[in-house]
Motif scaffolding. Sequence first.
Motif, mmCIF file in Angstrom:
data_model
loop_
_atom_site.group_PDB
_atom_site.id
_atom_site.type_symbol
_atom_site.label_atom_id
_atom_site.label_comp_id
_atom_site.label_asym_id
_atom_site.label_seq_id
_atom_site.Cartn_x
_atom_site.Cartn_y
_atom_site.Cartn_z
ATOM 1 N N TYR A 1 0.841 -1.197 0.000
ATOM 2 C CA TYR A 1 0.000 0.000 0.000
ATOM 3 C C TYR A 1 0.873 1.243 0.000
ATOM 4 N N ARG B 1 0.516 5.665 0.877
ATOM 5 C CA ARG B 1 -0.297 6.744 1.446
ATOM 6 C C ARG B 1 -0.098 7.982 0.602
ATOM 7 N N THR C 1 -6.768 7.435 6.835
ATOM 8 C CA THR C 1 -6.997 6.134 6.195
ATOM 9 C C THR C 1 -7.640 6.268 4.812
ATOM 10 N N ILE D 1 -5.112 5.873 1.757
ATOM 11 C CA ILE D 1 -4.418 4.608 1.516
ATOM 12 C C ILE D 1 -4.896 3.977 0.208
ATOM 13 N N TYR E 1 -4.046 0.495 -2.447
ATOM 14 C CA TYR E 1 -3.438 -0.831 -2.515
ATOM 15 C C TYR E 1 -3.039 -1.146 -3.951
ATOM 16 N N LYS F 1 -8.183 2.437 -3.897
ATOM 17 C CA LYS F 1 -8.707 2.588 -2.539
ATOM 18 C C LYS F 1 -9.408 1.286 -2.170
ATOM 19 N N LEU F 2 -9.653 1.066 -0.892
ATOM 20 C CA LEU F 2 -10.165 -0.219 -0.411
ATOM 21 C C LEU F 2 -11.391 -0.707 -1.179
ATOM 22 N N LYS G 1 -9.802 -6.025 3.491
ATOM 23 C CA LYS G 1 -10.557 -5.333 4.549
ATOM 24 C C LYS G 1 -9.859 -5.470 5.898
ATOM 25 N N HIS H 1 -6.919 -3.153 5.966
ATOM 26 C CA HIS H 1 -7.368 -1.770 6.141
ATOM 27 C C HIS H 1 -7.723 -1.512 7.610
ATOM 28 N N GLN H 2 -8.436 -2.469 8.203
ATOM 29 C CA GLN H 2 -8.804 -2.359 9.623
ATOM 30 C C GLN H 2 -7.543 -2.281 10.487
ATOM 31 N N CYS I 1 -5.995 1.100 10.067
ATOM 32 C CA CYS I 1 -6.823 2.106 10.750
ATOM 33 C C CYS I 1 -6.599 2.060 12.264
#
Length: 148
Positions: free
Chosen positions: A11, A13, A23, A26, A28, A120-121, A138, A141-142, A145
Amino acid sequence: MAVRACGLIIYRRLQPAPSSKVTDSIEYLLLQTSYGTHHWTPPKGHVDPGEDDLQTAFRETQEEAGLQASQLTLIEGFKKELHYPVRGKPKTVVYWLAEMKDCNTEIKLSEEHQAFQWLKLEDACKFAEYEDMQAVLKEVHQFLCSRE
């Protein structure tokens, strides 16, 4: 015996807009295969004899996306194993998480892939059509975050 593959979920930023959450910036990296169903996946590949899993993940990332280990920061505390059948044989894929040090670094694809996207996610989950891959994205990402 199960086929074993290893890779990196990479990923980057972007500079977040002042009003957005960190977040939201971010993205990927997904690569589109130039074979089969042209599915989208993080860089990954089979473990070579004498290689450990993490070495494989970095070698495959270099081969498939042109990224050196020195251009990435391995993120401690995230490692995920997926198990699924491929052509009737069990396959295990191990993913680590890595951040691009410079978000403008050029991606250089091998002949194994025909395209790449920074997503993005939500879009990454649409491109990665397999449910287990969507779940891993996911989860990543969690995880990111929760570190903010």
